[in-house]
Design an enzyme around this catalytic site. Structure first.
Site, mmCIF file in Angstrom:
data_model
loop_
_atom_site.group_PDB
_atom_site.id
_atom_site.type_symbol
_atom_site.label_atom_id
_atom_site.label_comp_id
_atom_site.label_asym_id
_atom_site.label_seq_id
_atom_site.Cartn_x
_atom_site.Cartn_y
_atom_site.Cartn_z
ATOM 1 N N SER A 1 0.869 -1.178 0.000
ATOM 2 C CA SER A 1 0.000 0.000 0.000
ATOM 3 C C SER A 1 0.908 1.231 0.000
ATOM 4 O O SER A 1 2.086 1.135 0.362
ATOM 5 C CB SER A 1 -0.840 0.003 1.281
ATOM 6 O OG SER A 1 -1.487 1.249 1.468
ATOM 7 N N TYR B 1 -2.120 0.171 10.915
ATOM 8 C CA TYR B 1 -2.285 -0.275 9.519
ATOM 9 C C TYR B 1 -1.002 0.025 8.745
ATOM 10 O O TYR B 1 -0.484 -0.839 8.025
ATOM 11 C CB TYR B 1 -3.495 0.400 8.863
ATOM 12 C CG TYR B 1 -3.653 -0.014 7.409
ATOM 13 C CD1 TYR B 1 -3.970 -1.333 7.077
ATOM 14 C CD2 TYR B 1 -3.443 0.889 6.370
ATOM 15 C CE1 TYR B 1 -4.084 -1.734 5.752
ATOM 16 C CE2 TYR B 1 -3.558 0.504 5.040
ATOM 17 C CZ TYR B 1 -3.882 -0.812 4.735
ATOM 18 O OH TYR B 1 -3.981 -1.212 3.421
HETATM 19 P P1 NDP Z 1 -11.616 -5.655 0.330
HETATM 20 O O1 NDP Z 1 -12.144 -5.403 1.683
HETATM 21 O O2 NDP Z 1 -12.513 -5.392 -0.819
HETATM 22 O O3 NDP Z 1 -11.045 -7.124 0.216
HETATM 23 C C1 NDP Z 1 -10.294 -7.713 1.242
HETATM 24 C C2 NDP Z 1 -10.129 -9.194 0.963
HETATM 25 O O4 NDP Z 1 -9.285 -9.747 1.981
HETATM 26 C C3 NDP Z 1 -11.449 -9.936 0.991
HETATM 27 O O5 NDP Z 1 -11.501 -10.856 -0.066
HETATM 28 C C4 NDP Z 1 -11.407 -10.672 2.328
HETATM 29 O O6 NDP Z 1 -12.056 -11.935 2.209
HETATM 30 C C5 NDP Z 1 -9.899 -10.908 2.510
HETATM 31 N N1 NDP Z 1 -9.579 -11.060 3.912
HETATM 32 C C6 NDP Z 1 -9.645 -10.124 4.895
HETATM 33 N N2 NDP Z 1 -9.348 -10.681 6.081
HETATM 34 C C7 NDP Z 1 -9.094 -11.997 5.847
HETATM 35 C C8 NDP Z 1 -8.760 -13.099 6.668
HETATM 36 N N3 NDP Z 1 -8.615 -12.980 7.995
HETATM 37 N N4 NDP Z 1 -8.569 -14.309 6.089
HETATM 38 C C9 NDP Z 1 -8.730 -14.463 4.770
HETATM 39 N N5 NDP Z 1 -9.054 -13.465 3.930
HETATM 40 C C10 NDP Z 1 -9.236 -12.247 4.468
HETATM 41 O O7 NDP Z 1 -10.292 -4.741 0.201
HETATM 42 P P2 NDP Z 1 -9.240 -4.528 -0.990
HETATM 43 O O8 NDP Z 1 -9.536 -5.379 -2.145
HETATM 44 O O9 NDP Z 1 -9.139 -3.060 -1.187
HETATM 45 O O10 NDP Z 1 -7.923 -4.992 -0.248
HETATM 46 C C11 NDP Z 1 -7.052 -6.001 -0.746
HETATM 47 C C12 NDP Z 1 -5.630 -5.675 -0.321
HETATM 48 O O11 NDP Z 1 -5.246 -4.430 -0.891
HETATM 49 C C13 NDP Z 1 -5.443 -5.540 1.189
HETATM 50 O O12 NDP Z 1 -4.216 -6.134 1.545
HETATM 51 C C14 NDP Z 1 -5.390 -4.032 1.395
HETATM 52 O O13 NDP Z 1 -4.667 -3.679 2.535
HETATM 53 C C15 NDP Z 1 -4.688 -3.613 0.125
HETATM 54 N N6 NDP Z 1 -4.857 -2.219 -0.251
HETATM 55 C C16 NDP Z 1 -6.080 -1.673 -0.439
HETATM 56 C C17 NDP Z 1 -6.209 -0.338 -0.795
HETATM 57 C C18 NDP Z 1 -7.521 0.351 -0.936
HETATM 58 O O14 NDP Z 1 -7.541 1.589 -0.904
HETATM 59 N N7 NDP Z 1 -8.611 -0.366 -1.127
HETATM 60 C C19 NDP Z 1 -5.013 0.484 -1.044
HETATM 61 C C20 NDP Z 1 -3.773 -0.191 -0.817
HETATM 62 C C21 NDP Z 1 -3.707 -1.498 -0.466
HETATM 63 P P3 NDP Z 1 -13.056 -12.562 3.305
HETATM 64 O O15 NDP Z 1 -13.670 -11.423 4.062
HETATM 65 O O16 NDP Z 1 -14.022 -13.372 2.494
HETATM 66 O O17 NDP Z 1 -12.169 -13.414 4.135
HETATM 67 C C1 8X3 Z 2 -5.049 1.627 1.715
HETATM 68 C C2 8X3 Z 2 -4.599 3.007 1.416
HETATM 69 O O1 8X3 Z 2 -4.601 5.378 2.290
HETATM 70 O O2 8X3 Z 2 -6.730 4.212 2.255
HETATM 71 O O3 8X3 Z 2 -3.955 0.797 1.871
HETATM 72 O O4 8X3 Z 2 -5.054 3.622 3.887
HETATM 73 S S1 8X3 Z 2 -5.282 4.084 2.533
#
Ligand code: NDP
Ligand code: 8X3
Length: 251
Positions: free
Chosen positions: A139, A152
């Site tokens: 991220s 985070y």
């Molecule tokens: P979502 O909330 O849309 O997706 C998160 C995914 O992670 C879901 O499929 C969820 O599946 C899975 N997950 C969460 N906790 C667990 C767990 N304990 N065990 C197994 N699976 C888990 O978020 P994003 O798609 O945005 O996030 C994906 C990645 O990208 C993360 O690592 C996030 O930190 C990163 N990210 C996101 C950004 C954003 O702005 N959206 C920016 C930068 C990075 P389920 O609940 O079915 O288990």
């Molecule tokens: C997610 C980016 O800035 O929303 O990793 O925390 S932010």
């Protein structure tokens, strides 16, 4: 051309789901993982017309469940060519003095220890194959710290460190390692962060043009389709409206 197998954690939503869909469209077999079985079943139904699909339902923070799930893979998926370490979330947005210990533990258990457990289960396969590609989803929070981002950001800084560590320690074993670090992406991420408060979550992406999950999937697909001698080691991507975690051109 050999068909590749990709294991994607967090495939029930957002970036992981979009990546699974794009991989399937491009003929990459997918092992889709998450805790929500109903969503995995739905995605399996959609993608199995295009490629081989295997669902694995487990919590990445549950060490035993991780190993059990990955060991249960059928012969068709004995080889894992691509691992997308994507599962993760932010839990809460509070100053460090007001933060909830439960939220802290969730972020460290899922974003850091979960990524380690899954990698530990998959790396021996890649080492034996003398090939593989690991992509860690970091991220912009892996590169800078923003107000109330504390734990985070720490968890994502750890992902950045582990990405570098994997690239160093796996060097010479035929395995590519790289990270993709997105800025703000409109997914369910903020709904999870704000514990289901959809209004608060929607406000995060209001007034500017954020990235969407398909943008990141497209980049991940680009990364995995480079020739073998090319490794995208570290890639930061933000919306054009975003300059840093706190400077966003909102109107
Ligand atoms: P979502 O909330 O849309 O997706 C998160 C995914 O992670 C879901 O499929 C969820 O599946 C899975 N997950 C969460 N906790 C667990 C767990 N304990 N065990 C197994 N699976 C888990 O978020 P994003 O798609 O945005 O996030 C994906 C990645 O990208 C993360 O690592 C996030 O930190 C990163 N990210 C996101 C950004 C954003 O702005 N959206 C920016 C930068 C990075 P389920 O609940 O079915 O288990
Ligand atoms: C997610 C980016 O800035 O929303 O990793 O925390 S932010």
């Amino acid at each position: 051309m050999n068909t590749k197998n990709a294991l994607i954690t967090g495939a029930t939503s957002g970036i992981g789901r979009a990546t699974a869909k794009l991989f399937a469209q491009n003929g990459i077999n997918v092992i889709i993982c998450g805790r929500r079985q109903d969503r995995l079943n739905e995605l399996e139904k959609e993608l199995s017309a295009k490629v081989k699909v295997q669902t694995l339902t487990f919590d990445v923070a549950d060490k035993k469940a991780v190993f059990k799930a990955i060991e249960s893979l059928p012969q068709a998926f004995a080889q894992i060519d691509i691992l997308i370490n994507n599962a993760g979330n932010a839990h809460g947005l509070d100053t460090i003095q007001d933060g909830s210990i439960d939220d802290w533990e969730a972020m460290l258990d899922i974003n850091v220890k979960g990524l380690l457990y899954v990698s530990k289960a998959v790396m021996p396969k890649m080492i034996a194959q003398k090939s593989g590609h690991i992509i860690n989803i970091g991220s912009t929070a892996a590169k800078e710290v923003y107000p109330k981002g504390n734990v985070y950001c720490a968890s994502k800084h750890a992902v950045d460190a582990l990405n570098q560590a994997m690239r160093i320690d796996l060097n010479g074993l035929g395995i590519r390692v790289g990270a993709v670090h997105p800025g703000m992406v409109a997914t369910e991420f903020s709904e999870v962060r704000f514990k289901g408060d959809t209004q608060k979550a929607a406000n995060v992406y209001k007034g500017f043009h954020p990235l969407v999950a398909d943008d990141i999937a497209d980049i991940i697909h680009f990364v995995v389709t480079r020739p073998y001698h090319v490794n995208i080691a570290d890639l930061v991507v933000m919306s054009t409206d975003q300059a840093t975690s706190t400077i966003v051109n909102k109107n």
